[in-house]
Design an enzyme around this catalytic site. Structure first.
Site, PDB file in Angstrom:
ATOM      1  N   GLY A 251       6.757  36.889  22.586  1.00 43.38           N
ATOM      2  CA  GLY A 251       7.668  38.029  22.550  1.00 43.38           C
ATOM      3  C   GLY A 251       9.075  37.648  22.998  1.00 43.38           C
ATOM      4  CB  ALA A 252      11.119  37.945  25.201  1.00 48.96           C
TER       5      ALA A 252
ATOM      6  CG  HIS B 185       9.702  37.011  34.229  1.00 50.51           C
ATOM      7  ND1 HIS B 185       8.650  36.776  35.086  1.00 50.51           N
ATOM      8  CD2 HIS B 185       9.144  37.102  32.982  1.00 50.51           C
ATOM      9  CE1 HIS B 185       7.517  36.734  34.382  1.00 50.51           C
ATOM     10  NE2 HIS B 185       7.785  36.942  33.114  1.00 50.51           N
TER      11      HIS B 185
ATOM     12  CD  GLU C 236       9.957  33.984  32.227  1.00 53.15           C
ATOM     13  OE1 GLU C 236       9.665  34.366  31.079  1.00 53.15           O
ATOM     14  OE2 GLU C 236       9.137  33.475  33.000  1.00 53.15           O
TER      15      GLU C 236
ATOM     16  CD  GLU D 252       4.525  35.656  32.766  1.00 54.99           C
ATOM     17  OE1 GLU D 252       4.760  36.857  32.594  1.00 54.99           O
ATOM     18  OE2 GLU D 252       5.358  34.758  32.490  1.00 54.99           O
TER      19      GLU D 252
ATOM     20  CG  HIS E 143       7.689  41.153  31.102  1.00 58.30           C
ATOM     21  ND1 HIS E 143       6.467  41.376  31.706  1.00 58.30           N
ATOM     22  CD2 HIS E 143       7.778  39.809  30.966  1.00 58.30           C
ATOM     23  CE1 HIS E 143       5.863  40.226  31.923  1.00 58.30           C
ATOM     24  NE2 HIS E 143       6.639  39.248  31.473  1.00 58.30           N
ATOM     25  CD  GLU E 144      10.483  38.211  28.820  1.00 53.87           C
ATOM     26  OE1 GLU E 144      10.546  37.272  29.638  1.00 53.87           O
ATOM     27  OE2 GLU E 144       9.421  38.518  28.232  1.00 53.87           O
TER      28      GLU E 144
ATOM     29  CD  GLU F 248       6.703  30.362  31.138  1.00 59.93           C
ATOM     30  OE1 GLU F 248       7.628  31.154  30.899  1.00 59.93           O
ATOM     31  OE2 GLU F 248       5.698  30.665  31.780  1.00 59.93           O
TER      32      GLU F 248
HETATM   33  N1  B3K Z   1       7.140  33.552  30.264  1.00 55.23           N
HETATM   34  C1  B3K Z   1       7.161  33.724  28.847  1.00 55.23           C
HETATM   35  C2  B3K Z   1       5.949  33.189  28.161  1.00 55.23           C
HETATM   36  C3  B3K Z   1       5.988  31.777  27.805  1.00 55.23           C
HETATM   37  C4  B3K Z   1       4.746  31.448  26.998  1.00 55.23           C
HETATM   38  C5  B3K Z   1       4.655  30.028  26.601  1.00 55.23           C
HETATM   39  N2  B3K Z   1       3.513  29.795  25.747  1.00 55.23           N
HETATM   40  C6  B3K Z   1       7.334  35.155  28.465  1.00 55.23           C
HETATM   41  C7  B3K Z   1       6.942  36.146  29.489  1.00 55.23           C
HETATM   42  O1  B3K Z   1       5.807  36.276  29.883  1.00 55.23           O
HETATM   43  O2  B3K Z   1       7.803  36.821  29.966  1.00 55.23           O
HETATM   44 ZN    ZN Z   2       6.353  37.270  31.673  1.00 60.42          ZN
END
Ligand code: B3K
Ligand code: ZN
Length: 879
Positions: free
Chosen positions: A267-268, A307, A270, A326, A303-304, A127
């Site tokens: 951070g992480a 998603h 999904e 988000e 959070h993840e 992503e």
């Molecule tokens: N969806 C990912 C973020 C990706 C960022 C790319 N630059 C993490 C999150 O918001 O859960």
């Molecule tokens: Zn997210």
């Protein structure tokens, strides 16, 4: 680099894809510097598309194209066009299978997008547009496909081979190699694809869903981290339970995996069934992680996981809709954390983030709506506006609809759109249709940037026994948006009588939610028999700035009595803001600063009141951050701002020494370490008291010894770091000794060392920049590791307002050198680091000039990435 190479993409240019993908079968032959990827993809013309170019255009970057086959026939070089960014061919049929073979170099991949190596392990980040660094593909979120992934790797170095979905086959290949085949039954966009291979161990658990399915839960880490996963696993199970309880959402695959890697841009991530995490957001023990780390891990794991429904099952049509997943998922993780911990503390933390960072973004050159209209590099739009203001927008809908109708809206959203790629409009439509609430005007929150300002005046009409509230809203111009239409703003208010009791019987315990829709609107409250004290914007019911003249007496009253706990904190923070800014103004006028005695009395009363919630008291005692206070100045004056705030801190320290000492002693009992809200609250109150005690000038020797004692005896990282942080603010030999001790003790733990780097970077001491520069050469530091870059460079430039903005300009030059270096290796991180330079217009002419020259130096760099170009360019244009 010229502007054409940094093309702007616009939301209005969206076209449905001409070809869709039925399925993709990927084969990875993993080799560190030369991995071969074979992608067999079945394409079919999209019946919805009105484009009939017959051209199949696939995105691809940074890889070698080995060969292309169309329905088995190898294409000659003149049968397709390949450029630095895409592959174009005319298939001549409506349905066909394309085989694309590419070669990539995961070791050389320092941008950490696509497939890369971290500590010898392979992992991916796709992503938003990383899949195009793996193979040529329609890399856009509205092309959903079924993925089957075969991974071949060395058994010795890669005993673990993972991808999305379920493992359907595995076996030996000879030559010390083996393979695994994974199949994901859910169609997904390629940004959710993931692959992990390496020498990892798994921590296993299970979760039984409410329909009785057993889900295998597995966290993969390097063997040395095996004992640090319990908290993440517990958090995951709580999140799974919460999503069932609150939204009726169950997990859908048989296995849910988390992998922790050290080198990660955010951070992480999904990825379907295979979340990849920055190890910072997984690993924790009481000895090595602070209370904040524990809370952070719980929030990110949740959070993840959330998603999986909000993002994966229902995904985004295009990247302009990023907040669809988000904003909504941040709202969900905030609510989860509120339910698991203290709701008021959670709300204060979330609001501080909005006020300190989102408001600043909204007032600078990068201001953009929650749903942006244009971008050069989408990675630059993973912002506090899209994430956190986006979450506030969802929260406002929750307030306007009420919990029950909001839930109906969520149910309708999933019923309508499961398996689809949709827009923010689709989400709002589901909410409106399920509740019958007209959200037409409300949608301006998605399209208009900037922070609305609400001007408030209240009047009590004694003879009519009536209270009248007049509200006026406005919103400053932002880049590309001069005039703004009025917003639909939910404003939660309460009226308190002289004994601090709620006078309104509103829908929520004395709180009434007003709906401000006009530029000017009055609200009238009958039967108000005495002059009330207004408690405005309870719970921060909308992300707006409030202009309301409240006297210190009223603020002190609210601090003591408001039934809305958030607003008690707000009153404390407003009171300290007024007092600090007054001190700053005196310093600017070369006048002797004095501390307002009523303020001291209010703080003393606060300290003497029995604290029902210690965490809240700790938050109320903290003075607003310099980055927040800076926003309140017409021209930011970093030196007097720092001095003024420090003056208030040291005065409170000496005037209230006994109270702080009592609080410290009363809360110093540390039995078995627990991360309950009560225990965390007690530790934070104790450590705020310690910080005040240590703020006394000159330092009190007995207190210094107390602080060193806390460091030496701390059984947990929260107390150790709190003590160390006080010590690093005071010059001297003992500072060096204790920092050295910490380094030696934790040398083998990169996450703990991040804290050590940060503490030195945020120190107010005069030679901090020199120290930060020296630390770049420390063997534990690496420019290749985003956590280290953030811990040292990010902390100095974004977290040390005073020293970074030194009028010599040395801080600006230092940051620019680092950005230029990072531009070549990791453009995403380079662009993130730029943020403290973007708000240059807010400073005095000397600093403006110094920063502008550095921005120009950045723009003159050869091969400037789109990421850095976009932010530097927009910042300069604002000038
Ligand atoms: N969806 C990912 C973020 C990706 C960022 C790319 N630059 C993490 C999150 O918001 O859960
Ligand atoms: Zn997210």
């Amino acid at each position: 680099m010229s502007t054409e190479q940094h093309a702007t993409r616009r939301r209005e240019d969206y076209r449905v894809p001409e070809y869709l993908v039925e399925e993709i079968r990927l084969t990875f032959q993993l080799y560190a510097e030369s991995t071969v990827v074979t992608a067999d993809t079945v394409y079919a013309v999209n019946q919805q598309s009105t484009d009939c170019t017959g051209r199949l255009q696939l995105s691809g970057e940074n890889m070698e194209l080995v060969e292309v086959r169309l329905d088995g026939r190898r294409l000659e070089a003149d049968e397709f066009e390949v450029s630095a960014m895409d592959l174009i061919l005319v298939p001549g049929k409506d349905r066909f299978e394309l085989q694309v073979v590419t070669r990539i170099d995961p070791v050389a991949n320092t941008a950490l997008e696509g497939l890369y190596c971290s500590n010898g392990n392979y992992c991916t980040q796709c992503e938003p547009e990383g899949f195009r660094r793996i193979t040529y593909f329609p890399d856009r979120p509205d092309v959903l496909a079924r993925f089957t992934t075969r991974i071949e790797g060395d058994r010795q170095t890669c005993p673990v081979l993972l991808s999305n979905g379920n493992l359907i086959e595995s076996g030996e290949l000879g030559n010390g190699r083996h393979y695994a085949v994974w199949q994901d039954p859910f169609p997904k966009p390629c940004y959710l694809f993931a692959l992990v291979a390496g020498r990892l161990v798994a921590i296993d658990d299970t979760f039984t869903t409410r329909s009785g399915r057993d889900i295998a839960l597995r966290i993969f880490v390097e063997a040395r981290n095996r004992d640090l996963c319990d908290h993440a696993m517990r958090s995951l199970k709580k999140a799974m339970q919460w999503d069932e309880d609150v939204y009726g959402l169950e997990y859908d695959l048989d296995v849910f995996m988390i992998v922790a890697v050290d080198d990660f841009n955010m951070g992480a991530m999904e990825n379907k069934g295979l979340n990849i995490f920055n190890s910072r957001c997984v690993l924790a023990s009481p000895q090595s992680a602070t209370d904040q780390d524990f809370l952070g891990i719980e929030g990110v794991v949740a959070h993840e996981y959330f998603h999986n429904w909000t993002g994966n099952r229902v995904t985004c049509r295009d990247w302009f809709q990023l907040s669809l997943k988000e904003g909504l998922t941040v709202f969900r993780d905030q609510e989860f954390s509120s339910d698991m911990n203290s709701r008021a503390v959670q709300r204060i933390d979330d609001v501080q983030l909005i006020r300190n960072f989102q408001f600043r973004e909204d007032s600078g050159p990068m201001a953009h709506p929650v749903r942006p209209d244009a971008y050069v590099e989408i990675n630059n739009f993973y912002t506090v506006t899209v994430y956190n203001k986006g979450a506030e927008v969802i929260r406002m809908m929750h307030t306007l609809l009420g919990a029950a109708d909001f839930r109906k809206g969520m149910d309708l959203y999933f019923a309508r759109h499961d398996g689809q790629a949709v827009t923010c409009d689709d989400f709002v439509a589901a909410m409106a249709d399920a509740s019958g609430v007209d959200l037409g005007q409300f949608k301006r929150w998605y399209s208009q940037a900037g922070t609305p300002v609400v001007k408030v005046s209240g009047q009590w009409l004694a003879e009519k026994r009536r209270y009248v509230l007049r509200l006026r809203q406005s919103c400053p111009a932002t880049p590309g948006q001069d005039g703004k239409e009025p917003f639909h703003i939910p404003i939660a208010v309460g009226l308190l009588d002289s004994r601090g009791r709620d006078m309104l019987n509103g829908d929520r315990d004395g709180t009434r939610v007003l709906e401000l829709r006009e530029r000017e609107q009055s609200f009238s409250f009958p039967d108000i028999g005495e002059k009330p004290v207004l408690s405005f914007l309870r719970g921060f019911s909308a992300p707006v700035k409030v202009e309301l003249d409240q006297s210190r007496e009223e603020l002190a009253f609210l601090l003591a009595h408001d039934t809305d706990l958030f607003n008690r904190w707000y009153a404390a923070s407003k009171l300290s803001e007024i007092v600090v800014m007054e001190t700053v103004a005196r310093l600017q006028a070369n006048a002797q600063p004095v501390l307002d005695s009523d303020f001291v009395a209010a703080v003393r009363a606060n300290l003497q009141r029995p604290a029902s919630d210690k965490a809240l008291l700790a938050l109320a005692l903290q003075l607003p951050a310099e980055t927040y206070l800076a926003q309140q100045m017409d021209t930011v004056d970093p030196v007097n701002l720092h001095r003024g705030r420090e003056f208030v801190r040291s005065q409170l320290s000496s005037l209230l020494a006994d109270e702080f000492r009592r609080i410290y002693d009363d809360n110093n009992e540390e039995g078995e370490y627990r991360i309950t809200p009560e225990a965390m609250g007690r530790r934070s109150l104790k450590n705020v008291a310690l910080a005040y005690l240590m703020a006394r000038v000159p330092t009190d020797e007995e207190i210094y010894a107390l602080c060193c004692g806390q460091y030496a005896e701390a059984g947990n990282m929260t107390d150790a770091i709190a003590a160390l942080s006080c010590v690093t603010r005071i010059e001297g030999r003992r500072r060096q000794e204790i920092l050295h001790h910490f380094y030696t003790r934790w040398q083998a733990d990169p996450l703990v060392l991040d804290k050590w780097f940060t503490l030195q970077a945020v120190s107010p001491l005069a030679d901090t920049l020199a120290e930060v520069t020296r630390l770049l050469a420390n063997p534990s530091f690496s420019m290749k590791n985003p956590n280290k870059v953030r811990a040292l460079i990010g902390a100095f430039c974004s977290g040390n307002h005073y020293r970074f903005h030194d009028v010599s300009g040395a801080g600006y030059a230092f940051l620019t050198d680092r950005i230029i270096e990072l531009n070549a290796t990791n453009p995403q991180i380079a662009a993130r680091m730029l943020s403290p330079l973007t708000v240059w217009k807010r400073y005095d002419p000397v600093r403006q000039d110094l920063i502008r020259r550095q921005l120009e130096r950045i723009l003159a760099v050869d091969n400037l990435s789109g990421d850095v170009y976009e932010i530097a360019r927009k910042s300069l244009q604002a000038g």
